[in-house]
Design an enzyme around this catalytic site. Structure first.
Site, PDB file in Angstrom:
ATOM      1  N   LYS A   1     -52.993  -5.153  27.115  1.00 34.86           N
ATOM      2  CA  LYS A   1     -53.158  -4.495  25.950  1.00 34.86           C
ATOM      3  C   LYS A   1     -54.732  -4.592  25.400  1.00 34.86           C
ATOM      4  O   LYS A   1     -55.356  -3.486  24.883  1.00 34.86           O
ATOM      5  CB  LYS A   1     -52.289  -4.984  24.781  1.00 34.86           C
ATOM      6  CG  LYS A   1     -52.482  -6.305  24.089  1.00 34.86           C
ATOM      7  CD  LYS A   1     -51.551  -6.316  22.922  1.00 34.86           C
ATOM      8  CE  LYS A   1     -51.645  -7.728  22.264  1.00 34.86           C
ATOM      9  NZ  LYS A   1     -52.937  -7.892  21.688  1.00 34.86           N
ATOM     10  N   THR A   2     -55.196  -5.740  25.440  1.00 34.83           N
ATOM     11  CA  THR A   2     -56.725  -5.905  24.889  1.00 34.83           C
ATOM     12  C   THR A   2     -57.647  -5.211  25.818  1.00 34.83           C
ATOM     13  O   THR A   2     -58.800  -4.486  25.205  1.00 34.83           O
ATOM     14  CB  THR A   2     -57.158  -7.297  24.797  1.00 34.83           C
ATOM     15  OG1 THR A   2     -56.260  -8.233  24.079  1.00 34.83           O
ATOM     16  CG2 THR A   2     -58.456  -7.489  24.109  1.00 34.83           C
TER      17      THR A   2
ATOM     18  N   ASP B   1     -54.235  -3.266  16.569  1.00 29.05           N
ATOM     19  CA  ASP B   1     -53.711  -4.362  17.421  1.00 29.05           C
ATOM     20  C   ASP B   1     -52.567  -4.998  16.827  1.00 29.05           C
ATOM     21  O   ASP B   1     -52.544  -5.164  15.713  1.00 29.05           O
ATOM     22  CB  ASP B   1     -54.734  -5.132  18.044  1.00 29.05           C
ATOM     23  CG  ASP B   1     -54.467  -6.190  18.951  1.00 29.05           C
ATOM     24  OD1 ASP B   1     -53.388  -5.667  19.840  1.00 29.05           O
ATOM     25  OD2 ASP B   1     -55.138  -7.060  19.466  1.00 29.05           O
ATOM     26  N   GLU B   2     -51.521  -5.717  17.585  1.00 29.80           N
ATOM     27  CA  GLU B   2     -50.399  -6.394  17.148  1.00 29.80           C
ATOM     28  C   GLU B   2     -49.710  -5.687  15.857  1.00 29.80           C
ATOM     29  O   GLU B   2     -49.388  -6.109  15.032  1.00 29.80           O
ATOM     30  CB  GLU B   2     -51.118  -7.748  16.547  1.00 29.80           C
ATOM     31  CG  GLU B   2     -51.717  -8.420  17.522  1.00 29.80           C
ATOM     32  CD  GLU B   2     -50.746  -8.982  18.664  1.00 29.80           C
ATOM     33  OE1 GLU B   2     -49.688  -8.990  18.911  1.00 29.80           O
ATOM     34  OE2 GLU B   2     -51.294  -9.883  19.468  1.00 29.80           O
TER      35      GLU B   2
ATOM     36  N   GLN C   1     -42.202  -8.824  20.519  1.00 34.85           N
ATOM     37  CA  GLN C   1     -42.635 -10.001  20.174  1.00 34.85           C
ATOM     38  C   GLN C   1     -43.149 -10.136  18.539  1.00 34.85           C
ATOM     39  O   GLN C   1     -43.939 -10.828  18.319  1.00 34.85           O
ATOM     40  CB  GLN C   1     -44.320 -10.084  20.958  1.00 34.85           C
ATOM     41  CG  GLN C   1     -43.889 -10.242  22.439  1.00 34.85           C
ATOM     42  CD  GLN C   1     -45.390 -10.239  23.034  1.00 34.85           C
ATOM     43  OE1 GLN C   1     -46.036 -11.366  22.964  1.00 34.85           O
ATOM     44  NE2 GLN C   1     -45.776  -9.461  23.747  1.00 34.85           N
TER      45      GLN C   1
ATOM     46  N   ARG D   1     -45.307 -16.886  28.070  1.00 35.91           N
ATOM     47  CA  ARG D   1     -46.455 -17.521  28.279  1.00 35.91           C
ATOM     48  C   ARG D   1     -46.641 -18.267  29.525  1.00 35.91           C
ATOM     49  O   ARG D   1     -47.581 -18.463  29.949  1.00 35.91           O
ATOM     50  CB  ARG D   1     -46.468 -18.645  27.293  1.00 35.91           C
ATOM     51  CG  ARG D   1     -46.296 -18.474  25.581  1.00 35.91           C
ATOM     52  CD  ARG D   1     -47.202 -17.026  25.251  1.00 35.91           C
ATOM     53  NE  ARG D   1     -46.369 -16.191  25.268  1.00 35.91           N
ATOM     54  CZ  ARG D   1     -47.244 -14.769  25.202  1.00 35.91           C
ATOM     55  NH1 ARG D   1     -48.400 -14.656  25.400  1.00 35.91           N
ATOM     56  NH2 ARG D   1     -46.227 -13.796  25.279  1.00 35.91           N
TER      57      ARG D   1
END
Length: 671
Positions: free
Chosen positions: A28-29, A214-215, A245, A602
């Site tokens: 995503k980044t 973002d987020e 998330q 993770r």
């Protein structure tokens, strides 16, 4: 690595609202960075008309650095790349003329808020910390819902609710009188200002012609309204998030904000990024299987083109110590036999208390480890002392900065004196600083005491003058003229504590000077902006210590979000721990499941779940049941410890619990 089809679509969709549903490890980044570059290079957007908003200063800084590989610094510096609260602060500062307070305002952190609430509720609540925290939470909730004290009072259904509404009003009035804002104000004030002032709204909508967030799944009610009001009539924005998330409901995050978009922006384009570049196929299959038990309005399923990978192992201990011993043995074995580095292992847990036994065993086995800190650098006492000096230089009416430092270092001004000064200030309707100048104070305090206070006031005035002349030296002036280090050494006594605190002061001083100067990624700041930014960081960011040494990483599941490790242990997989008991009691299992999902995703190569059959609590041995989440995973991909067999009756019981839970969920959704 070239862009995949979903990433390419996400970058090239420009006209109109866009939601990128970006799964864990889907890049995503990379998409946000490439979309900003695409907007400038291919769509002729001007950098100063682009805003990229995220939740942490660390993420914003990383964004700037990654953009610098493709754009020149001048272009990057023209863009708004910041946290929500920093953007809100910027709007407040630029539109201060339209607001009812002065530009030299300071910020309250959580400790200041608790002190103020304790003062307001002194008689009713006394020292009931639990009730004070609830009150603090409720005030934050009301602000983020844009409820005024009057509205809260009208809707009150009990005496305690009426009392809370009354405290809310007093709290707001107190902040207003002393020219102080709290954390929630930084979103609520600019949102209401933009809603109520069409000229200011139009100006900011023109300024931000393209917004990226973002987020997005972590936004609360006020942040969602903030986003809506900032977007222009074309609604040209891109929101990047993952409902699976969303793990911060305890601080107001609302995953339903993703679903509200369809209602508020019917033409919204939804692009799913499901290709995970991080985890093995088996780990992703298990993560998908777990999260499928949650209700979804927008379905997605992560996939990987990496190897299917190792079995997911379930490690079972007789008790907590045995559980920790087994984890340590596994790490040592792989470290020695497979030459794995310690830093490639992360041990994740639901609550910080679970780290105690782990630390004991890791020390015993000589395994190096780093435990992530749950407190900010800026919350350390010596840093808060020095920041309080800077706060009172900026805003002399900041009573809480005044109270913190009037006797730091010691000036022999005690609590009785401060109580009398406060009583006098309240009577005169003045701040403590202003009241200290009042001639009538002589009738309240002895001359000797007044002289001590006046000496302190003169010191602050002197610092204020010096801050205008040589701002870069102001911290050095404060430290030297108050003999702060000498006093600190005296009260701390232990050489190691003294050394750490002095190092912290040195770090603060260096950082302060750098922020004044600025660099290629950050614009120079003035004293006021530095103090507000540092206070913001203390409130919003609990730092994970970055250490490049070869150490096993210990942290909470919440702190692990955004990180990745070759091997991950998720410990304490018992009913009552994960999911925790409060979530079970309140029928709020879905967020606990999302939290477990975050922990699982993770892991790149190896994933371990651990639990103990017995746990010690308040001197009693509790017999524990394995977490329901372990039975929601594909059993063919798990390897349970062979030395302990699970009874079939327990598995049947667990299945029955899950069926009841799923039935409740279906009935709830039909309402």
């Amino acid at each position: 690595m070239p862009l995949n089809l979903a990433q390419k679509k996400a970058i090239e969709f420009i006209n109109g609202p866009c939601l990128i549903l970006a799964g864990a490890g889907s890049g995503k980044t990379k998409v946000i960075i490439n979309k900003i570059i695409y907007l400038i290079n291919q769509c002729q957007y001007r950098p100063h008309n682009i805003a990229a908003v995220t939740f942490t200063n660390k993420a914003a800084h990383e964004m700037r650095i990654r953009l610098s590989e493709h754009l020149n610094i001048l272009e990057i510096n023209k863009m708004i790349i910041s946290t929500f609260h920093s953007l809100g602060l910027e709007i407040i500062k630029q539109e201060i003329h339209a607001l009812k307070f002065n530009e030299n305002f300071t910020l309250f952190d959580e400790k200041d808020q608790m002190m103020l609430l304790k003062k307001i509720c002194k008689k009713e609540i006394k020292n009931d910390t639990k009730l004070l925290k609830k009150l603090n939470f409720m005030i934050s909730y009301w602000k983020n819902k844009f409820f005024t004290p009057q509205q809260v009072k009208l809707s009150a259904q009990s005496n305690i609710e009426e009392h809370f509404a009354s405290v809310y009003k007093k709290y707001n009035n107190y902040l207003y009188e002393l020219n102080i804002l709290d954390f929630d104000d930084l979103i609520c004030i600019p949102t209401l200002l933009l809603k109520n002032n069409k000229n200011i709204q139009s100006r900011w909508q023109k300024k931000i012609s393209y917004l990226l967030v973002d987020e997005y799944q972590d936004t609360n009610n006020s942040q969602y309204e903030f986003i809506k009001i900032l977007t222009n009539h074309d609604s040209n924005f891109t929101l990047v998030g993952d409902d699976d998330q969303s793990i911060y409901s305890w601080r107001g995050a609302n995953p339903k904000n993703i679903f509200l978009l369809n209602k508020d922006f019917p033409s919204i384009k939804i692009i799913k990024m499901e290709h995970n570049y991080r985890s093995s196929g088996r780990i992703l299959k298990a993560a998908n299987s777990l999260i499928a038990h949650n209700l979804h309005y927008l379905n997605k399923k992560l996939f990987s083109q990496l190897k299917y990978g190792n079995f997911i192992k379930i490690i079972i201990g007789e008790n907590e110590e045995n559980e920790a011993e087994k984890i340590a043995k596994k790490i040592i074995f792989q470290h020695l036999s497979q030459k794995e580095k310690y830093q490639d292992y992360a041990i994740l847990y639901r609550g910080n208390y679970q780290a105690r036994i782990l630390e004991k065993i890791l020390i015993k086995k000589n395994i190096p480890y780093n435990i992530s800190e749950n407190s900010s650098f800026f919350s350390r006492p010596e840093i808060k002392d020095l920041l309080s000096y800077l706060r009172i230089i900026i805003n002399p009416d900041d009573n809480y900065a005044f109270i913190r430092i009037i006797n730091v270092p010691s000036r022999k001004i005690g609590k009785i004196t401060l109580n009398k000064l406060e009583e006098f200030a309240n009577k005169k309707n003045k701040s403590l600083f202003q009241a200290s100048h009042d001639e009538e104070i002589k009738s309240f305090l002895k001359e000797k005491t007044i002289n001590k206070i006046k000496k302190f006031i003169l010191l602050i005035k002197n610092f204020s003058r010096l801050s205008y002349k040589t701002p870069s030296d102001i911290l050095d002036h404060i430290i030297n003229q108050t003999e702060y280090k000498k006093w600190l050494s005296k009260i701390l006594e232990e050489p190691e504590k003294i050394k750490n605190s002095i190092n912290n002061i040195y770090t603060l001083s260096e950082w302060f000077k750098k922020m004044l100067k600025g660099d290629e990624f950050e614009k120079p700041m003035n004293l006021s902006k530095i103090v507000t930014q540092m206070t913001l960081r203390d409130i919003s960011e609990k730092n994970i210590k970055k250490d490049k040494q070869d150490q096993v990483q210990l942290m909470t599941l919440h702190a692990s979000k955004g990180l990745e490790f070759s091997s991950v242990f998720i410990i304490g997989m018992c009913e009552g721990i994960l999911p925790n008991q409060k979530s079970i009691n309140d029928d709020k299992i879905e967020e606990e499941r999302r939290l477990t999902y975050v922990g699982m995703t993770r892991a790149k190569k190896q994933l371990f779940f651990t639990y103990s059959c017995n746990r010690m609590q308040y001197g009693q041995i509790l017999h524990m049941s394995p977490s329901r989440f372990l039975f929601e995973l594909p059993q063919e991909d798990l390897k349970w410890d062979k030395n302990i067999s699970l009874e079939k009756s327990f598995i049947k019981k667990q299945d029955a619990i899950l069926k009841i839970y799923n039935l409740k969920k279906i009935l709830k959704n039909k309402k």
